[in-house]
Every structure is written in structure tokens, then in C-alpha cells.
Design an enzyme around this catalytic site. Structure first.
Site, mmCIF file in Angstrom:
data_model
loop_
_atom_site.group_PDB
_atom_site.id
_atom_site.type_symbol
_atom_site.label_atom_id
_atom_site.label_comp_id
_atom_site.label_asym_id
_atom_site.label_seq_id
_atom_site.Cartn_x
_atom_site.Cartn_y
_atom_site.Cartn_z
ATOM 1 N N HIS A 57 0.867 93.278 -31.165
ATOM 2 C CA HIS A 57 1.088 91.950 -31.758
ATOM 3 C C HIS A 57 -0.196 91.591 -32.503
ATOM 4 C CE1 HIS A 57 4.570 91.128 -29.011
ATOM 5 N NE2 HIS A 57 3.876 91.870 -28.177
ATOM 6 N N PHE A 58 -0.148 91.587 -33.834
ATOM 7 C CA PHE A 58 -1.372 91.333 -34.600
ATOM 8 C C PHE A 58 -1.433 89.927 -35.217
ATOM 9 C CE2 PHE A 58 -2.627 96.077 -35.419
ATOM 10 C CZ PHE A 58 -3.115 96.164 -34.120
ATOM 11 N N ARG A 59 -0.417 89.092 -35.004
ATOM 12 C CA ARG A 59 -0.512 87.630 -35.233
ATOM 13 C C ARG A 59 -0.549 87.166 -36.681
ATOM 14 N NH1 ARG A 59 1.199 87.234 -30.252
ATOM 15 N NH2 ARG A 59 -0.372 87.453 -28.637
ATOM 16 N N ASN A 105 7.063 88.644 -33.493
ATOM 17 C CA ASN A 105 6.899 87.259 -33.026
ATOM 18 C C ASN A 105 5.648 86.620 -33.602
ATOM 19 O OD1 ASN A 105 5.406 89.052 -31.410
ATOM 20 N ND2 ASN A 105 5.369 87.653 -29.683
ATOM 21 N N HIS A 158 12.611 93.497 -25.013
ATOM 22 C CA HIS A 158 11.868 92.799 -23.960
ATOM 23 C C HIS A 158 12.909 92.292 -22.982
ATOM 24 C CE1 HIS A 158 8.553 89.860 -22.652
ATOM 25 N NE2 HIS A 158 9.587 89.647 -21.851
ATOM 26 N N HIS A 189 7.638 97.817 -22.060
ATOM 27 C CA HIS A 189 6.786 97.354 -20.952
ATOM 28 C C HIS A 189 7.535 97.157 -19.639
ATOM 29 C CE1 HIS A 189 8.363 93.647 -22.581
ATOM 30 N NE2 HIS A 189 7.408 93.454 -23.445
ATOM 31 N N ASP A 202 1.082 97.029 -25.990
ATOM 32 C CA ASP A 202 1.495 95.629 -25.996
ATOM 33 C C ASP A 202 0.292 94.729 -26.270
ATOM 34 O OD1 ASP A 202 3.094 93.410 -25.944
ATOM 35 O OD2 ASP A 202 3.258 93.316 -23.764
ATOM 36 N N HIS A 236 -4.993 86.486 -27.508
ATOM 37 C CA HIS A 236 -5.012 85.020 -27.579
ATOM 38 C C HIS A 236 -6.472 84.584 -27.552
ATOM 39 C CE1 HIS A 236 -0.676 84.611 -26.967
ATOM 40 N NE2 HIS A 236 -0.763 85.528 -26.024
HETATM 41 O O1 DOR Z 1 2.572 88.893 -22.531
HETATM 42 C C1 DOR Z 1 3.146 88.952 -23.605
HETATM 43 N N1 DOR Z 1 2.568 88.578 -24.740
HETATM 44 N N2 DOR Z 1 4.411 89.403 -23.628
HETATM 45 C C2 DOR Z 1 5.169 89.314 -24.742
HETATM 46 O O2 DOR Z 1 6.324 89.636 -24.693
HETATM 47 C C3 DOR Z 1 4.611 88.749 -25.977
HETATM 48 C C4 DOR Z 1 3.158 88.860 -25.999
HETATM 49 C C5 DOR Z 1 2.541 88.018 -27.075
HETATM 50 O O3 DOR Z 1 2.963 88.148 -28.230
HETATM 51 O O4 DOR Z 1 1.654 87.242 -26.768
#
Ligand code: DOR
Length: 454
Positions: free
Chosen positions: A75-77, A107, A192, A246, A319, A323
Site C-alpha cells: 500500500h503506497f498511499r 485503497n 482480504h 495475509h 502488506d 501510517h
Molecule cells: O492492516 C492493514 N492495513 N490491513 C489492510 O487490509 C489495509 C492496510 C492499510 O492499507 O493500511
């Protein structure tokens, strides 16, 4: 002393590169041997090769040579939350960790749910990512009927389904919509699997002051098993192939084995579930160990380790879910879930080999051949002539604690800092170019290509 000795000084500006004197690590075994890459493709791998005129030479004496790792879940945001990570910083962290190609989740903000949003990510990645890359499209009730078309957008990795809500707003909580999604398109979907109804009921029951040590009870084993049971029922009914991301419980591993759906169902594991366990991880690392689905008790970790070693699992993906420190400092359950990991997967797997629960040869099985097979990635995943010239060079002699100043992710909330190392990646070739793990160098990553039948 730096943790790794980057091979920048060897940056070969030649169409032909000979990597000499290393140990080639393949799923079938490890042997001393040289690798030649010409015009971005491997043309010879194994034995002792004579240098050709004008060829760039890389001395890999004492190093392990693997196919360039593929991380099938990051997930690179970008767009929307670049303060946590962006495509450039995520790609740089990937390369530093020995990852030559990444597959990124939908996402983001906005979520990747349209052809335009997929194309936008490739445009953003161009010239800013040194690693090759691909992006998933997120399933929604609104785009369900278009997914067959969307999954075939150029470079698209396929459809990602969130059966339980996590970071972002993507969600397919009910069987009727899930069946519509599964009947729309043909490529393997990636899932997921946590049951939204159980999650909601459990979150509603949380009392103020509940500590993060309750996370694996809130997002319970029951929620994971119920969801995976529902998914497998629909996979059997529709014949659509699914990749379980996962997996966090030994119970789901047993379920997959019992249902015995063959290639219809494949399994991916994360280092987080393989190297941490509850409640110790929450007591030691607090919210830094909080992710979805959660890290669980030791018996689950041990079952997952067996699944990694015995071939039940096909892939390991980080995964990587960064944050900010400020967000992670919030009290439970407001702190967001997710652990950064794209740079630390390989380092951790090398410690598993040292500790004896994984073989060195399992690493290219789970991190190269596995993702290439599950997603039908063209030209990648093996150290063989004809494949892309992607190599990960590892120095197995690097020891000491995993250092936080080695990490390139914008998120430093990594619970693996301080772990005693058993080797580290020191160089990554992407299609014959040495792509050092830092921004500004060799940012020539390209979209992945997929075999149409996969
Ligand atoms: O812990 C998680 N973080 N599980 C996920 O399914 C999404 C991911 C995120 O994008 O932060």
C-alpha cells in the site's frame, strides 16, 4: 559503518552485464554460478561464464543471487495520503529491501476503482519508480459489472476484494454482491477475508480504554474463518479463482486443505504473521503491531510457518501498510491498522533460514515463482534464460541489529527494528540495470506484463 555496502560504484552502463562468482538460489537448489544479462534479459544463468568484450562485470563473490523479488501486496498511499508514503518513497524502500517489482493495492484516496484511476497511477509511477510495478483495481457494488473490463486495463494486477473493512472505504460485505464480483471477469481475484458483520458487532462492543492487546479478539478468528468459509463456498459455486491474502489463522489453513479446491484457491502470508505473535507483539510494540487481519497467538504463527515451509502457501507479500507516527500514537481502536514491511521481508526471511524453519530455496519459491504463477506475471520469477534481468544480491555475512536508519519508508513504525540479522540485500537489478535503493537513481521501472491466460 553503513548497514549495507551499496554497489553504486558498479553501476554498469552497458547493455551486457556479467554477475560473477555468486551462489544462484533457485527453488530447486543453490549452486555456484554466473548470470549474464543482455538488453535487459537473462541470456545465461549457471556455470562459469567468460566475460565478453565491453561487458560490465559485477563481482558477486560471497553473495547470494536470487531472482529480483516480487512483492505482491503493498500500500503506497498515492494519491491521497502521500504524507504516509508515495510511489517514489515506497519504490525506493522496495529496492533497498531487494524487491524489484511491486503490486500495489487500490485503497488509496480516491480508491482505484475506474480505468482512469488505474491509468493515473501508472502515469504517476513513470519516472519516479525504479522498481517495476502494477496496480490492483478495487471491487465495489458500483463497478462490479465492469470488473471484467477493468481487470484487463494495461498493467492491471487484477481485482482486489475487501470482504471486511480496513483502511479506506472499499468493501464487499455480502454474498450477493460478492457473487456478482466473482462472476464478472476471469482473472484470479485477490481477497482480504474478514467477515464484516462479525467485525461490526465486535467493534460496537468495545468499551473505552480497551487496549490494543484486544485487537485479535475484536477482529476474531471467527471473523476470519467465517469469511473464508463464505468465500470458498462461492469460489466452488462460481469456479472463479481466488487468492487469499495475509492469512492469519491456522484454522483457515486447515480449511483450505480440507476443502481441497486445488488451483482455485491460493494462499499468501505476511512476515508480520510469521514473525510476531500475540499478546507479546502488542505488549512490546503497541499499535506498531496492529494490522488487519491481526497478528494472533503463537499457535497460529506456528501453523503459518508450517504452511510457508510445506508448500500450502504460494506467496509471501509484505502488506506494506505505512501510517504516520502521530496516527499510530492514537489510542485503540482509533490508531490505524498497518505495518510497513516492503523493505524488511527479505531480511526477515533470511533470519528464518538461519533459525531453521525455512530453507533458503523457499525464498525464491514464495517471493518469485509464487507471485509470478498466481498472477500470471510474464517474464519474471525465475533465474533462467529468457526471463527479465531482475536479480537480488544478498550479502549473507551482514549481522547486527536491523537498523532504523537503513529504512527508507516514510513510516518508521516498524516493529522489526533491532532484530538480529542473518544477511541483507546489497543490490537489485531491474531488467539489467542496477537500481540502488534510494530516490533519484535509475528510476526506469515499467508496468508489469501479464500472460492473458492467467
Ligand atoms: O492492516 C492493514 N492495513 N490491513 C489492510 O487490509 C489495509 C492496510 C492499510 O492499507 O493500511
Amino acid at each position: 559503518m553503513t548497514q549495507t555496502q551499496p554497489l553504486d560504484h558498479l553501476l554498469p552502463d552497458s547493455n551486457s552485464v556479467l554477475v560473477r562468482g555468486g551462489t544462484l538460489v533457485r527453488p530447486t537448489g543453490s549452486t555456484p554460478g554466473d548470470v549474464r544479462i543482455e538488453d535487459g534479459r537473462i541470456t545465461a544463468a549457471g556455470g562459469s561464464l567468460e566475460p565478453a568484450d565491453g561487458e560490465a562485470l559485477v563481482d558477486a563473490t560471497g553473495l547470494l543471487v536470487l531472482p529480483g523479488l516480487i512483492d505482491p501486496q503493498v500500500h503506497f498511499r498515492e494519491p491521497g495520503n502521500e504524507q504516509k508514503e508515495d510511489l517514489a518513497s515506497g519504490s525506493a524502500a522496495a529496492l533497498a529491501g531487494g524487491v524489484a517489482a511491486f503490486m500495489e493495492m487500490p485503497n488509496t484516496k480516491p480508491a482505484t476503482t475506474t480505468a482512469e484511476a488505474i491509468a493515473d497511477k501508472f502515469e504517476r509511477a513513470a519516472g519516479r519508480c525504479g522498481a517495476d510495478h502494477s496496480f490492483f483495481v478495487g471491487a465495489t457494488a458500483e463497478n462490479a459489472d465492469q470488473l471484467g473490463e477493468l481487470e484487463n486495463s494495461p498493467g492491471c494486477a487484477g481485482v482486489k476484494i475487501f470482504m471486511g473493512s480496513s483502511t479506506g472505504n472499499l468493501l464487499i460485505p455480502d454474498d450477493a454482491t460478492l457473487e456478482r464480483v466473482l462472476r464478472s471477469g476471469t482473472r484470479r481475484v485477490t481477497v482480504h477475508s474478514e467477515d464484516e458483520h462479525i467485525l461490526q458487532a465486535n467493534y460496537r462492543a468495545i468499551e473505552p480504554g480497551t487496549p490494543v492487546t484486544r485487537h485479535n479478539h475484536v477482529r476474531s478468528v471467527e471473523a476470519a474463518v467465517r469469511s473464508t468459509t463464505r468465500l470458498l463456498d462461492l469460489v466452488e459455486k462460481t469456479g472463479r479463482r481466488a487468492h487469499l491474502l495475509h492469512v492469519s489463522t491456522g484454522d483457515e489453513i486447515e480449511l483450505v486443505k480440507e476443502r481441497d479446491l486445488g488451483d482455485l484457491v491460493t494462499v499468501e502470508l505476511t512476515p508480520n504473521h510469521l514473525f510476531l505473535f500475540a499478546p507479546e507483539c502488542y505488549e512490546l510494540h503497541g499499535s506498531w503491531a496492529q494490522m488487519n487481519p491481526p497478528v494472533r497467538e503463537r499457535r497460529h504463527r506456528d501453523a503459518l510457518r508450517r504452511a510457508a515451509a510445506d508448500g500450502t502457501a504460494t506467496c509471501i507479500g509484505s502488506d506494506h501498510a505505512p501510517h504516520t507516527a502521530e496516527e499510530k500514537d492514537r489510542p485503540y481502536p482509533q490508531a490505524p491498522s498497518g505495518i510497513p514491511g516492503v523493505q524488511t521481508t527479505l531480511a526477515l526471511l533470511l533470519t528464518a533460514v538461519r533459525d531453521g524453519w525455512l530453507q533458503l530455496e523457499d525464498i525464491p519459491r514464495l517471493c518469485n515463482a509464487g507471485p509470478a504463477k498466481v498472477y500470471g506475471i510474464a517474464n519474471k520469477g525465475a533465474l533462467e534464460p529468457g526471463y527479465d534481468g531482475d536479480l537480488t544480491l544478498i550479502d549473507p555475512s551482514i549481522r547486527g541489529p536491523l537498523r532504523d536508519d537503513w529504512l527508507l519508508s516514510r513510516s518508521r513504525a516498524n516493529p522489526f527494528i533491532g532484530r538480529p540479522l542473518a544477511g541483507l540485500p546489497v543490490g537489485v537489478f531491474v531488467r539489467g540495470r542496477l537500481a540502488a535503493g534510494r530516490e533519484g537513481l535509475a528510476l526506469a521501472g515499467r508496468p508489469l506484463e501479464f500472460a492473458t491466460s492467467a
